[in-house]
Design a protein around this motif. Structure first.
Motif, PDB file in Angstrom:
ATOM      1  N   UNK A 179      62.125  56.527  60.788  1.00  0.00           N
ATOM      2  CA  UNK A 179      61.962  57.907  61.229  1.00  0.00           C
ATOM      3  C   UNK A 179      62.993  58.785  60.522  1.00  0.00           C
ATOM      4  N   UNK A 180      62.864  60.087  60.687  1.00  0.00           N
ATOM      5  CA  UNK A 180      63.807  60.995  60.029  1.00  0.00           C
ATOM      6  C   UNK A 180      65.223  60.792  60.579  1.00  0.00           C
ATOM      7  N   UNK A 181      65.338  60.558  61.894  1.00  0.00           N
ATOM      8  CA  UNK A 181      66.656  60.292  62.468  1.00  0.00           C
ATOM      9  C   UNK A 181      67.210  58.968  61.955  1.00  0.00           C
ATOM     10  N   UNK A 182      66.317  57.982  61.764  1.00  0.00           N
ATOM     11  CA  UNK A 182      66.753  56.704  61.201  1.00  0.00           C
ATOM     12  C   UNK A 182      67.238  56.851  59.774  1.00  0.00           C
ATOM     13  N   UNK A 183      66.574  57.710  59.004  1.00  0.00           N
ATOM     14  CA  UNK A 183      66.999  57.960  57.620  1.00  0.00           C
ATOM     15  C   UNK A 183      68.373  58.608  57.608  1.00  0.00           C
ATOM     16  N   UNK A 184      68.583  59.551  58.527  1.00  0.00           N
ATOM     17  CA  UNK A 184      69.890  60.210  58.588  1.00  0.00           C
ATOM     18  C   UNK A 184      70.989  59.210  58.925  1.00  0.00           C
ATOM     19  N   UNK A 185      70.732  58.370  59.917  1.00  0.00           N
ATOM     20  CA  UNK A 185      71.759  57.446  60.378  1.00  0.00           C
ATOM     21  C   UNK A 185      71.991  56.261  59.458  1.00  0.00           C
ATOM     22  N   UNK A 186      70.945  55.765  58.778  1.00  0.00           N
ATOM     23  CA  UNK A 186      71.059  54.533  57.999  1.00  0.00           C
ATOM     24  C   UNK A 186      71.056  54.745  56.498  1.00  0.00           C
ATOM     25  N   UNK A 187      70.664  55.936  56.039  1.00  0.00           N
ATOM     26  CA  UNK A 187      70.617  56.200  54.594  1.00  0.00           C
ATOM     27  C   UNK A 187      71.556  57.350  54.211  1.00  0.00           C
ATOM     28  N   UNK A 188      71.424  58.466  54.902  1.00  0.00           N
ATOM     29  CA  UNK A 188      72.170  59.669  54.526  1.00  0.00           C
ATOM     30  C   UNK A 188      73.656  59.528  54.834  1.00  0.00           C
ATOM     31  N   UNK A 189      73.978  59.206  56.098  1.00  0.00           N
ATOM     32  CA  UNK A 189      75.387  59.150  56.512  1.00  0.00           C
ATOM     33  C   UNK A 189      76.188  58.120  55.710  1.00  0.00           C
ATOM     34  N   UNK A 190      75.685  56.879  55.486  1.00  0.00           N
ATOM     35  CA  UNK A 190      76.478  55.926  54.683  1.00  0.00           C
ATOM     36  C   UNK A 190      76.764  56.400  53.264  1.00  0.00           C
ATOM     37  N   UNK A 191      75.883  57.244  52.715  1.00  0.00           N
ATOM     38  CA  UNK A 191      76.097  57.756  51.359  1.00  0.00           C
ATOM     39  C   UNK A 191      76.861  59.083  51.351  1.00  0.00           C
ATOM     40  N   UNK A 192      77.140  59.623  52.519  1.00  0.00           N
ATOM     41  CA  UNK A 192      77.747  60.952  52.591  1.00  0.00           C
ATOM     42  C   UNK A 192      79.217  60.910  52.974  1.00  0.00           C
ATOM     43  N   UNK A 193      79.849  59.734  52.968  1.00  0.00           N
ATOM     44  CA  UNK A 193      81.248  59.662  53.398  1.00  0.00           C
ATOM     45  C   UNK A 193      82.196  60.512  52.556  1.00  0.00           C
ATOM     46  N   UNK A 194      82.010  60.616  51.236  1.00  0.00           N
ATOM     47  CA  UNK A 194      82.901  61.534  50.487  1.00  0.00           C
ATOM     48  C   UNK A 194      82.815  62.969  50.984  1.00  0.00           C
ATOM     49  N   UNK A 195      81.585  63.439  51.262  1.00  0.00           N
ATOM     50  CA  UNK A 195      81.428  64.806  51.767  1.00  0.00           C
ATOM     51  C   UNK A 195      81.971  64.930  53.183  1.00  0.00           C
ATOM     52  N   UNK A 196      81.768  63.896  54.017  1.00  0.00           N
ATOM     53  CA  UNK A 196      82.287  63.933  55.384  1.00  0.00           C
ATOM     54  C   UNK A 196      83.812  63.972  55.365  1.00  0.00           C
ATOM     55  N   UNK A 197      84.427  63.172  54.478  1.00  0.00           N
ATOM     56  CA  UNK A 197      85.893  63.164  54.385  1.00  0.00           C
ATOM     57  C   UNK A 197      86.416  64.514  53.916  1.00  0.00           C
ATOM     58  N   UNK A 198      85.748  65.097  52.915  1.00  0.00           N
ATOM     59  CA  UNK A 198      86.176  66.408  52.424  1.00  0.00           C
ATOM     60  C   UNK A 198      86.060  67.458  53.524  1.00  0.00           C
ATOM     61  N   UNK A 199      84.951  67.437  54.251  1.00  0.00           N
ATOM     62  CA  UNK A 199      84.779  68.407  55.339  1.00  0.00           C
ATOM     63  C   UNK A 199      85.782  68.164  56.456  1.00  0.00           C
ATOM     64  N   UNK A 200      86.109  66.884  56.706  1.00  0.00           N
ATOM     65  CA  UNK A 200      87.090  66.563  57.745  1.00  0.00           C
ATOM     66  C   UNK A 200      88.439  67.199  57.432  1.00  0.00           C
ATOM     67  N   UNK A 201      88.838  67.163  56.162  1.00  0.00           N
ATOM     68  CA  UNK A 201      90.115  67.781  55.773  1.00  0.00           C
ATOM     69  C   UNK A 201      90.073  69.276  56.039  1.00  0.00           C
ATOM     70  N   UNK A 202      88.997  69.931  55.615  1.00  0.00           N
ATOM     71  CA  UNK A 202      88.874  71.375  55.842  1.00  0.00           C
ATOM     72  C   UNK A 202      88.888  71.700  57.331  1.00  0.00           C
ATOM     73  N   UNK A 203      88.095  70.960  58.109  1.00  0.00           N
ATOM     74  CA  UNK A 203      87.965  71.255  59.534  1.00  0.00           C
ATOM     75  C   UNK A 203      89.265  71.013  60.283  1.00  0.00           C
ATOM     76  N   UNK A 204      89.875  69.855  60.072  1.00  0.00           N
ATOM     77  CA  UNK A 204      91.085  69.500  60.820  1.00  0.00           C
ATOM     78  C   UNK A 204      92.232  70.447  60.461  1.00  0.00           C
ATOM     79  N   UNK A 205      92.411  70.735  59.183  1.00  0.00           N
ATOM     80  CA  UNK A 205      93.499  71.629  58.774  1.00  0.00           C
ATOM     81  C   UNK A 205      93.296  73.025  59.369  1.00  0.00           C
ATOM     82  N   UNK A 206      92.059  73.519  59.329  1.00  0.00           N
ATOM     83  CA  UNK A 206      91.790  74.870  59.841  1.00  0.00           C
ATOM     84  C   UNK A 206      92.067  74.972  61.333  1.00  0.00           C
ATOM     85  N   UNK A 207      91.620  73.998  62.104  1.00  0.00           N
ATOM     86  CA  UNK A 207      91.740  74.094  63.559  1.00  0.00           C
ATOM     87  C   UNK A 207      93.083  73.565  64.067  1.00  0.00           C
ATOM     88  N   UNK A 208      93.726  72.679  63.318  1.00  0.00           N
ATOM     89  CA  UNK A 208      95.070  72.247  63.701  1.00  0.00           C
ATOM     90  C   UNK A 208      96.063  73.395  63.551  1.00  0.00           C
TER      91      UNK A 208
END
Length: 278
Positions: A179-208
């Motif tokens: 399903x589309x949710x399965x694709x997000x959880x099992x295909x998209x997210x595992x390949x998106x860790x560089x983008x998630x890490x980059x966004x985490x830096x922006x988000x945490x620094x801004x709100x901290x």
């Protein structure tokens, strides 16, 4: 001739980078120096980075005892973690839909995302404050987290990253019955860790480091975030204790510096890959 020109060009680039790094590091070096100075050294007419009277122990002791530093750090971690968690859960499905699904409102959503990037929190602060006051949720984690659960910047960042993911990979997952949710959880997210890490830096620094919004919705010290806690070192009658203030600032900023250094490689990968176009 070429070798010497290359060496000269490299030396110029390194000199520019070192000069830029020195400018950005100067406030941090000054903060470390001030954290170890006595009050008399800070207000001395002579400027020196090396303290004449070493007061690191006294200043850090004041920083840890004047306010509940453990509580401030806990609030900062809790608020940043909650905000980042909600932002990722909302931004990834939205960005995936806009990047890989075809529907009529796709262009309209893209326009709304671009317009959302132009709206600062200051423009919505007053109506949000009035709404939270009527809901009686001021001085709570809900008031600190709720306005930032949807990040249009996060949607835009993930959108650019997902466009670089091959469509054949998505089609193969659909042929396997996902399903589309399965694709997000099992295909998209595992390949998106560089983008998630980059966004985490922006988000945490801004709100901290955010002082504006906590200053509006928090008056109870139990819910104070690290930047708001620094205001408790101000004393109108006795004068600001800059040594303890700089010591507290060091304690608060050290986790951010350590987190960035640990995630530096992933951060660069995420920023680089979001510029690619599939």
């Amino acid at each position: 001739m070429n070798a010497s020109a290359f060496t000269l060009a490299r030396a110029v680039r390194l000199s520019i980078l070192i000069f830029g790094a020195a400018i950005f590091l100067a406030p941090y070096v000054f903060m470390i120096s001030t954290a170890g100075k006595a009050q008399s050294d800070i207000f001395s007419s002579s400027l020196s980075l090396i303290p004449q009277h070493w007061s690191y122990i006294q200043n850090f002791a004041k920083a840890l005892t004047r306010v509940s530093m453990t509580r401030l750090l806990f609030n900062g971690v809790a608020v940043c973690a909650l905000i980042f968690g909600f932002q990722v859960m909302i931004a990834i499905p939205c960005a995936y839909a806009m990047a890989k699904l075809k529907f009529r409102a796709a262009k309209l959503m893209m326009v709304l995302v671009m317009l959302g990037l132009l709206v600062p929190i200051h423009a919505t602060a007053l109506p949000l404050y009035v709404a939270f006051d009527r809901m009686a949720v001021l001085n709570s984690y809900f008031a600190l987290v709720a306005p930032f659960t949807i990040s249009v910047f996060g949607i835009f960042l993930f959108l650019q990253f997902f466009r670089a993911i091959p469509d054949d990979l998505i089609h193969a997952a659909r042929l396997d019955g996902m399903s589309e949710l399965g694709i997000i959880g099992r295909v998209i997210v595992p390949n998106a860790w560089p983008a998630i890490t980059a966004f985490a830096i922006f988000s945490v620094v801004a709100h901290w480091n955010d002082l504006y919004w906590p200053l509006i919705v928090v008056s109870n010290q139990a819910y104070a975030t690290p930047p708001l806690g620094l205001l408790y070192f101000r004393a109108a009658e006795a004068g600001d204790d800059y040594g303890a203030l700089m010591a507290a600032t060091l304690i608060i900023t050290t986790p951010l510096v350590a987190a960035f250094l640990l995630a530096q490689k992933r951060f660069v990968e995420g920023i680089t890959m979001t510029g690619l176009k599939g």
